[in-house]
Design an enzyme around this catalytic site. Sequence first.
Site, PDB file in Angstrom:
ATOM      1  N   ASP A 102      59.268  57.803  74.205  1.00 38.18           N
ATOM      2  CA  ASP A 102      60.097  58.618  75.299  1.00 38.18           C
ATOM      3  C   ASP A 102      59.444  57.452  76.667  1.00 38.18           C
ATOM      4  OD1 ASP A 102      62.395  59.926  77.338  1.00 38.18           O
ATOM      5  OD2 ASP A 102      60.852  60.120  77.973  1.00 38.18           O
ATOM      6  N   HIS A 134      67.122  62.103  70.038  1.00 43.73           N
ATOM      7  CA  HIS A 134      65.898  61.280  70.656  1.00 43.73           C
ATOM      8  C   HIS A 134      64.380  62.402  70.369  1.00 43.73           C
ATOM      9  CE1 HIS A 134      63.774  59.025  74.230  1.00 43.73           C
ATOM     10  NE2 HIS A 134      64.300  61.003  75.109  1.00 43.73           N
TER      11      HIS A 134
END
Length: 335
Positions: free
Chosen positions: A116, A311
């Site tokens: 991320d 994610h």
Amino acid sequence: MTVKHPEAPPLPAPPFPEAKFADINGIRLAYYEAGPRQGIPIVLCHGFPELAFSWRHQIAALAAAGRWVIAPDQRGYGLTAGPEAVEAYDMEHLTGDLVGLLDHLGVPKAIFVGHDWGGIVVWQLPLMHPDRVAGIIGLNTPFIPRLPMDPIQMFSHAFGEDMYIVHFQKPGVADAQLAADVERTMRYFMRLPSSTVEAFSGRPAERRSLALQDGLARFDPAADQSQLLSPDELAIFVDAFKRTGFTGGINWYRNFTRNWEKAASLPTRVDGVPCLMIMAELDVVLPPSLAERMGDQIADLEKVLIEGSGHWTQQEKPAEVDAAILDWLDRRFPL
């Protein structure tokens, strides 16, 4: 290369190292260290809204394999200091913290792994501090060359003012929204994927705006069956963000324009270091398609696809992520 294993129950959280501290780059930085102090260290860099604890499975696996592994709570997170000034969270400071950590440990180079926002930072290291980088692993986050226009203008034009990165630019607004009920916020974030990338892309434009604040307002924790974390794991994140709030992490986003302006003179390619890109099949924010052109800017690149992961890949599919990292390390950086 694609990594896929039969579905299995979530792994229990392994023991987590005690925090250590380093006074570097104008802040007191907390980091967690495991494994023998031998070879090139592997530095694990988390994203938003996460902590070094997000790497708990990788810390255990790497240490068990004889690797020296270090995971910091990055600037504004966890037990690491969070300066007040927004510009104290720009890329110069974020990369400087990692270089300062190497200086504190007395090592010339490290292999940096970033997920991320941590991925955005580690891909900048070979451009800004090439002499301190032995290798790079991007998890979900690909290397993206400098955009042709201000990223905030681009996001606003493409997705509208409600897109979360654009929304984050408003001083104090998202900070208060996320901090109003920290447990609810973290439960909203830390969920398993509910859609494929293709299905998400097929939604009407207003449902692809990534308007986090709208999704959070509609979220019903009592009806949600997609929680990623165990109650004990969730409590660690909740306690941390109750203590710190979310402003430190959001301030990283508030430097997109500043970082873009200051990057004009940086190299546009990653050369001289081996790189691994680990993609997640079901990540709608950072889909595998974003990594398609990475080979144009990186001389030494391998790719791995983790199937069935959204994610939060290192927490959703820890065994697969561990296997991909260790396979690459054993071939490119044998002990």
